[in-house]
Scaffold this active site. Structure first.
Site, PDB file in Angstrom:
ATOM      1  N   SER A   1       5.043   1.433   3.661  1.00  0.00           N
ATOM      2  CA  SER A   1       4.080   1.663   4.418  1.00  0.00           C
ATOM      3  C   SER A   1       2.727   1.955   3.853  1.00  0.00           C
ATOM      4  CB  SER A   1       4.372   2.315   5.802  1.00  0.00           C
ATOM      5  OG  SER A   1       4.251   3.948   5.226  1.00  0.00           O
ATOM      6  N   LYS A   2       1.618   2.178   4.492  1.00  0.00           N
ATOM      7  CA  LYS A   2       0.482   2.506   3.684  1.00  0.00           C
ATOM      8  C   LYS A   2       0.465   3.932   3.020  1.00  0.00           C
ATOM      9  CE  LYS A   2       0.204   1.111   7.359  1.00  0.00           C
ATOM     10  NZ  LYS A   2       1.153   0.339   8.224  1.00  0.00           N
TER      11      LYS A   2
END
Length: 497
Positions: A257-258
């Site tokens: 994820s980010k």
RNA sequence: GGCGCUAUGGUGCAACGGUUAGCACGCGGCCCUUUCAAGGCCGAAAUACGGGUUCGAUUCCCGUUAGCGCUACCA
């Protein structure tokens, strides 16, 4: 390779425009494309935009750009599911008619988005050992509720199991009682009787309609597959071959994820990774050619790709290895393939000059395409990312460049430096010929005459002519810069410093 | 919680019943050297655990543990 190759292979990549092109999606696209190419099949692009709420049409462009950058090409599409609503409604009525589906009058709001959503039943606890309710109470017919528009649900068979063979995971089976009566068609809004198709219906209808032979997608869909197999059968169609590919995780083994850094493919492009390097790195995450080969160019990838080489274990996205691949490509890529990338970077930095283009006449300083090519070649062993050609290498393409403080501190601290550079400037200015050896001999002579080690002069000189402690070998740098520039820079250094 | 999937160094992959368990990234050292890279050489580092099956298990089976996925009128 697959066993049943009757007929041409047809695969598809079906992103949903709810976000950018994620590296996981990019890899799935890549695998599909590689498989299509090595099987001489067809690659189809389909946009799965049936959720009007989450869908952001403007994101499609970015997804397509990312795919193009990676070199993933499609032969058909892009098709948009939002424009194929009729097809799904027809399929739904067919299923309703043959008893495979039913109308569900359970209020949508009651379950929507909740963790505890259970079809057709009230507040059934999610955990706590209670058996999960998978059957909707509407499945055996229920009088329509006034004012409530129904959704269409699939009537999952009672008992039994649904099995399928996955090309990478092998035989997999699910008890039907574990599969809920999933929604096929959303209930209608406004004066529409029904709403948009749900994912399960859309994929199956489209995969049948587009005659998809191999469904290659992320392993997060493994658990959805039995639902789809059931749908294929209810629709009277033969399921395609499924090949689920493992997921990509972050360094902590959590879903990528980010917070693990960039997950948007276009961000890697912006940072200056070479598409070939990025692709080579990505394809090796979850796939292996079967031996220890790693550096694989496009043609080899297409030639050697096979579904059998796909791994079953989730892989960690390793930024370090990606960086390594990039430097490898920066060094090994045929220079003609690298030049356009560098040109683009220089243009963006306003450093590009048309006389460096292929076939253009040399500029007033004598620099032409051949010079540009040689210079890029000289620079590339030390470059890590494409933008470095415009930043780190600035002094080669512009006379306006800074002298780094760290470089002065490191190589100009000897008090003899100004005197040395002055003599160096004179010696170089007097050279009748300008080439590597001439610069070499002249410089060493200056150092010797001054009674210092050549290294002292060489390092000090480098800082003066490129402004940095790090650069290609000095005499090569001098040749690339040209006599006039080198002498000018040396003298300017003496004036201002 | 239920169901499913997975398990080789820190990371990505090899070895698909018999190898001193191989390669690459990263890490440490040495060489090269004109800075920094690159390159060359060397090194540390793995079969999750417990049971089976077998003459023999990294490899096959079962269990445990751990991780991940699914469990929406998301895809």
């Amino acid at each position: 390779m697959t066993d049943k190759t009757q007929g041409a292979v047809r695969v598809r990549f079906a992103p949903s425009p709810t976000g950018y092109l994620h590296v996981g999606g990019a890899r799935t696209a890549l695998f599909n494309w590689l498989f299509a190419r090595c099987q001489h099949g067809t690659m189809i692009l389909r946009i799965e935009d049936t959720d009007a709420e989450r869908n952001k049409p403007e994101l499609v462009t970015g997804i397509l750009d990312g795919l193009k950058w990676l070199g993933v090409e499609w032969d058909e599409g892009p098709f948009y599911q939002s424009q194929r609503t009729e097809l799904y409604r027809e399929a739904a009525s067919k299923l309703l008619a043959n008893g495979s589906a039913f109308l569900c009058y359970c209020p949508a709001e009651k379950y929507a988005g909740g963790d505890h959503a259970e079809p057709g039943q009230d507040e059934e606890p999610k955990g706590g050992g209670a058996r999960r309710v998978t059957r909707c109470s509407c499945r055996d017919g229920k009088p329509s509720t006034p004012g409530v528009k129904p959704a269409v649900r699939f009537k999952v068979p009672l008992g039994g199991a649904t099995k399928f063979t996955d090309v990478v995971f092998g035989e997999t089976g699910f008890a039907n009682d574990e599969i809920e009566d999933f929604v096929l068609l959303r209930s209608g809004k406004g004066d529409e009787e029904f709403g948009q198709s749900m994912y399960q219906l859309g994929v199956v209808v489209d995969d049948i309609d587009m005659r998809i032979t191999h469904v290659i997608r992320g392993a997060d869909h493994l658990s959805n597959t039995p639902k789809q197999v059931l749908l294929y059968r209810a629709l009277g169609a033969e399921p395609p071959l499924f090949a689920h590919v493992p997921l990509i995780l972050g360094a902590d083994k959590k879903r990528l994820s980010k917070r693990h850094g960039a997950t948007d493919v276009n961000m890697y492009r912006a940072e200056g990774y070479l598409p070939e390097a990025f692709r080579n790195f990505l394809v090796l995450l979850g796939w292996s050619p079967g031996n220890d080969d790693q550096y694989l160019r496009t043609s080899e990838l297409i030639e050697r790709f096979s579904l059998e080489g796909v791994s079953r274990t989730n892989g960690v996205f390793d930024q370090d290895k990606l960086a390594w691949f990039n430097t490898q490509y920066l060094q090994k890529l045929p220079i003609e393939e690298l030049l356009p990338e560098v040109e683009a970077v220089l243009k963006r930095a306003n450093l590009w000059r048309e006389e460096w283009a292929a076939g253009a006449a040399p500029g007033p300083d004598g620099r032409d395409h051949a010079w540009f090519s040689r210079t890029v070649d000289l620079l590339r062993p030390r470059v890590r990312l494409l933008p470095d050609f415009a930043t780190w290498s600035r002094a080669f393409f512009s006379d306006d460049f800074p002298i780094e403080q760290a470089a002065r501190d490191k190589f100009w601290k000897d008090p003899k430096v100004p005197e040395l550079l002055a003599r160096q400037a004179d010696a170089l200015a007097a050279l009748p010929e300008w080439n590597h050896d001439a610069c070499d001999h002249a410089s060493r002579a200056v150092a010797e005459a001054a009674g210092v080690k050549a290294g002292l002069l060489i390092n000090a000189c480098r800082v003066a002519i490129v402004g940095q402690a790090v650069a290609p070998p000095l005499f090569d740098t001098m040749v690339a810069l040209g006599q006039e520039r080198v002498v000018t820079r040396l003298r300017k250094t003496l004036r201002v410093n």
